[in-house]
Design a protein around this motif. Structure first.
Motif, short mmCIF file in Angstrom:
data_model
loop_
_atom_site.label_atom_id
_atom_site.label_comp_id
_atom_site.label_asym_id
_atom_site.label_seq_id
_atom_site.Cartn_x
_atom_site.Cartn_y
_atom_site.Cartn_z
N ARG A 83 -1.86 -3.77 13.01
CA ARG A 83 -1.50 -3.73 11.59
C ARG A 83 -0.66 -2.50 11.26
O ARG A 83 0.32 -2.57 10.50
N GLN A 84 -1.03 -1.35 11.85
CA GLN A 84 -0.24 -0.14 11.63
C GLN A 84 1.19 -0.32 12.13
O GLN A 84 2.15 0.10 11.47
N CYS A 85 1.33 -0.92 13.30
CA CYS A 85 2.66 -1.08 13.90
C CYS A 85 3.57 -1.93 13.03
O CYS A 85 4.75 -1.58 12.83
N THR A 86 3.05 -3.03 12.51
CA THR A 86 3.90 -3.88 11.67
C THR A 86 4.23 -3.17 10.37
O THR A 86 5.36 -3.28 9.86
N ALA A 87 3.29 -2.40 9.83
CA ALA A 87 3.55 -1.64 8.60
C ALA A 87 4.58 -0.55 8.84
O ALA A 87 5.51 -0.36 8.04
#
Length: 202
Positions: A83-87
């Motif tokens: 989730r962090q990576c896509t954000a």
């Protein structure tokens, strides 16, 4: 739990692996999505010293054995990183005044597979506690992760993320996707260490 032979071993597809890692469904390329599931299937069913892990056992494994008693699990950590990576990718695309060539499918696949070697690195002691097994002491998870990924035809760009996400990659030039994951990974890890130290002082 008895060791399963190759013919007895369960194979988990995308639908089942998505129960652990919902972000797998965000991989648009069907072939890559299925390959990521296949890698995880093998890691789950052959890890723990060859005994395999149940989903319940895997969900109970701590995020890291290096940070004391913290309220984050291994599975939660990988979901957090995905989730962090896509954000981060979305923020970067809006913030840089030049085009950033982020390959989103590779980023998500790499985030989900970076620690796929850990089910092989981890084992259980006689009391059922999760430990770094003998094999894990010999071959750390970035190496076993790449080996599993190569076996299942994962693209080199994704294997690069697996190979370079931890300190093994510090002497290599990381790709943009690997840079993003590396920092997301250590956001969780460094905060986990901080919280673990604070809990130990209480």
């Amino acid at each position: 739990m008895t060791t399963m032979t190759t013919t007895q071993r369960t194979t988990y597809g995308v639908t089942k692996i998505a129960q652990l890692f919902p972000s797998i469904r965000k991989i648009k390329n069907k072939s890559l999505r299925e390959k990521v599931a296949a890698v995880w299937s093998e890691a789950i069913t052959t890890g723990c010293g060859g005994k395999g892990w149940t989903f319940a056992e895997l969900r109970a494994v701590k995020f890291t054995l290096l940070a004391g008693d913290i309220k984050m699990t291994f599975v939660e950590h990988l979901n957090s990183c995905a989730r962090q990576c896509t954000a981060i990718a979305e923020v970067l695309k809006k913030s840089f005044r030049c085009s950033i060539p982020i390959q989103r499918d590779y980023l998500i696949a790499g985030a989900l597979l970076a620690d796929v070697g850990k089910p092989l690195e981890f084992d259980k002691d006689a009391s059922g506690n999760v430990i770094q097994g003998t094999f894990g002491q010999q071959v750390r998870h970035p190496f076993t992760g790449v080996a599993l990924a190569y076996k299942h035809g994962i693209p080199g760009e994704v294997m690069h993320i697996i190979a370079t996400h931890s300190h093994e990659g510090d002497k290599m030039e990381r790709s943009i996707e690997s840079i993003i994951f590396h920092h997301a990974d250590f956001v969780d890890f460094d905060i986990a260490k901080f919280l673990g130290k604070r809990a130990a002082r209480k």
